[in-house]
Design an enzyme around this catalytic site. Structure first.
Site, mmCIF file in Angstrom:
data_model
loop_
_atom_site.group_PDB
_atom_site.id
_atom_site.type_symbol
_atom_site.label_atom_id
_atom_site.label_comp_id
_atom_site.label_asym_id
_atom_site.label_seq_id
_atom_site.Cartn_x
_atom_site.Cartn_y
_atom_site.Cartn_z
ATOM 1 N N THR A 79 0.831 -1.192 0.000
ATOM 2 C CA THR A 79 0.000 0.000 0.000
ATOM 3 C C THR A 79 0.874 1.253 0.000
ATOM 4 O OG1 THR A 79 -1.921 1.018 1.076
ATOM 5 C CG2 THR A 79 -0.342 -0.071 2.531
ATOM 6 N N LYS A 83 3.508 1.283 -3.973
ATOM 7 C CA LYS A 83 2.973 0.489 -5.092
ATOM 8 C C LYS A 83 3.841 0.572 -6.348
ATOM 9 C CE LYS A 83 -1.794 0.473 -3.476
ATOM 10 N NZ LYS A 83 -3.205 0.691 -3.793
ATOM 11 N N ASN A 167 -9.671 15.948 -13.747
ATOM 12 C CA ASN A 167 -8.600 16.185 -12.774
ATOM 13 C C ASN A 167 -8.256 17.667 -12.693
ATOM 14 O OD1 ASN A 167 -6.766 14.987 -10.895
ATOM 15 N ND2 ASN A 167 -5.089 15.515 -12.284
HETATM 16 P P1 ATR Z 1 -2.773 8.554 -5.657
HETATM 17 O O1 ATR Z 1 -1.643 7.720 -6.116
HETATM 18 O O2 ATR Z 1 -3.334 8.155 -4.300
HETATM 19 O O3 ATR Z 1 -3.855 8.697 -6.658
HETATM 20 P P2 ATR Z 1 -1.479 11.056 -6.334
HETATM 21 O O4 ATR Z 1 -0.780 10.445 -7.466
HETATM 22 O O5 ATR Z 1 -0.746 11.991 -5.427
HETATM 23 O O6 ATR Z 1 -2.100 9.976 -5.347
HETATM 24 O O7 ATR Z 1 -2.775 11.771 -6.911
HETATM 25 C C1 ATR Z 1 -3.643 12.426 -6.087
HETATM 26 C C2 ATR Z 1 -4.839 12.867 -6.926
HETATM 27 O O8 ATR Z 1 -5.692 13.658 -6.085
HETATM 28 C C3 ATR Z 1 -4.473 13.748 -8.105
HETATM 29 O O9 ATR Z 1 -5.426 13.520 -9.129
HETATM 30 C C4 ATR Z 1 -4.621 15.160 -7.507
HETATM 31 O O10 ATR Z 1 -4.840 16.161 -8.461
HETATM 32 P P3 ATR Z 1 -3.569 16.835 -9.223
HETATM 33 O O11 ATR Z 1 -3.121 15.844 -10.258
HETATM 34 O O12 ATR Z 1 -4.102 18.084 -9.838
HETATM 35 O O13 ATR Z 1 -2.536 17.086 -8.155
HETATM 36 C C5 ATR Z 1 -5.849 14.954 -6.669
HETATM 37 N N1 ATR Z 1 -6.042 15.906 -5.567
HETATM 38 C C6 ATR Z 1 -5.374 15.951 -4.384
HETATM 39 N N2 ATR Z 1 -5.878 16.920 -3.590
HETATM 40 C C7 ATR Z 1 -6.899 17.492 -4.286
HETATM 41 C C8 ATR Z 1 -7.822 18.548 -4.009
HETATM 42 N N3 ATR Z 1 -7.799 19.200 -2.835
HETATM 43 N N4 ATR Z 1 -8.722 18.858 -4.951
HETATM 44 C C9 ATR Z 1 -8.762 18.193 -6.134
HETATM 45 N N5 ATR Z 1 -7.918 17.190 -6.463
HETATM 46 C C10 ATR Z 1 -6.997 16.846 -5.549
#
Ligand code: ATR
Length: 301
Positions: A79, A83, A167
């Protein structure tokens, strides 16, 4: 940290003679529900196994995983944040692990490490168990990180009518659409990307969705990725809102409830991805015996 905690987090298979030893690896990992889930599966199916927790240093996944397998460990669940490290660590990847870009399940066979990703299959099974039709549905995934990427392939396999990926950083959604375009075309699914801000614009986003999946990290900070205008646009009373975060009613789920949608957190996905990992390790023949839905009910009670 006292010694019992330390043993728990640095599991050594040689301490469990006669048992096949598995663990979940993450950092932090002490909160993980995976040991309870897998021990329940093992009890139901009478498997002689132990399932513990492994907490590698942030930059030490490969070292910890190697040490685990060298002393006889049979398999790992993986996790956050490992990953991608797990994908690099595996000698052989399943095709869905390649497409997902990440690995959540490792096992050793004839000296080789195999890697798979059961997250998307887990989500699909949880949705179907909750009576949510995926075939022919209009689906919106919010987020374009690893969590989103891991579930897109298995959702497309269920032939929804359309799948929109929205996104905050729209270029990342565009990239995912490129990556999955071939699979979407082969299934005749309309696959599109959007900027998150497009969801509030009724000229761009002209219809509501049957299923909206929050795959962003926003819920972890008690935020929602959606503005009030986006909420009004994308949900209708028949919609279903699914947050991959579990253990609470997130702001995203509250917004959906206020629009009359039904909601779910991601605990069922956690249990179902664990079930798939368990069957990979212990044999598909146990599928009828391990009862993921009753394990889920027990976790919720
Ligand atoms: P994971 O592997 O858990 O998906 P990540 O690769 O860090 O984690 O991606 C997090 C996702 O949450 C991304 O799509 C991020 O958007 P960005 O690509 O623009 O960074 C999104 N995300 C995180 N916080 C957010 C927020 N407050 N509002 C909208 N999207 C958010």
């Amino acid at each position: 940290m006292n010694s019992s905690q330390s043993n728990d987090l640095h599991i050594d298979p040689s301490l469990f003679p006669g048992l096949d030893v598995y663990a979940v690896a993450g950092n932090p990992i002490s909160h993980s529900k995976s040991p309870a889930i897998h021990q329940s599966f093992a009890e139901h199916s009478k498997q002689a196994m132990h399932y513990g927790r492994l907490q590698p240093e942030i930059d030490g996944f490969a070292k910890a995983a190697k040490a685990f397998f060298v002393v006889g460990g049979k398999g790992l669940n993986v996790t956050v944040p490992f990953k991608l490290d797990a994908q690099a660590f595996a000698d052989v990847l399943t095709s869905r692990a390649k497409l997902a870009g990440a690995v959540n399940t490792l096992w050793i066979k004839e000296g080789k490490i195999f890697g798979d990703n059961t997250d998307g299959a887990g989500l699909v099974r949880d949705l179907l168990a909750q009576g949510i039709a995926i075939n022919s549905a209009r689906i919106l995934i919010i987020g374009a990180g690893g969590a989103a990427r891991g579930v897109i392939g298995p959702l497309l396999e269920q032939t929804p009518k359309c799948l929109v990926i929205a996104n905050r950083t729209s270029a990342k959604a565009d990239e995912l659409v490129k990556l999955f375009a071939g699979l979407a075309a082969s299934k005749e699914v309309a696959l599109e990307s959007r900027a998150l801000s497009d969801l509030a614009d009724s000229e761009i986003t002209q219809y509501s969705f049957d299923l909206v999946i929050n795959a962003t990290a926003a819920g972890l900070n008690d935020e929602s990725p959606l503005t009030a205008q986006a909420v009004a646009n994308i949900f209708a009373p028949g919609s279903f809102a699914y947050d991959m975060v579990y253990g609470k009613t997130t702001s995203f789920m509250q917004q959906a409830l206020q629009r009359g949608a039904r909601v779910s957190d991601g605990l069922g996905m956690l249990v179902e991805q664990a079930a798939d990992a368990f069957l990979l390790w212990r044999g598909a023949g146990l599928a009828k015996i391990i009862k993921p839905r009753s394990v889920l009910e027990k976790l919720r009670s």
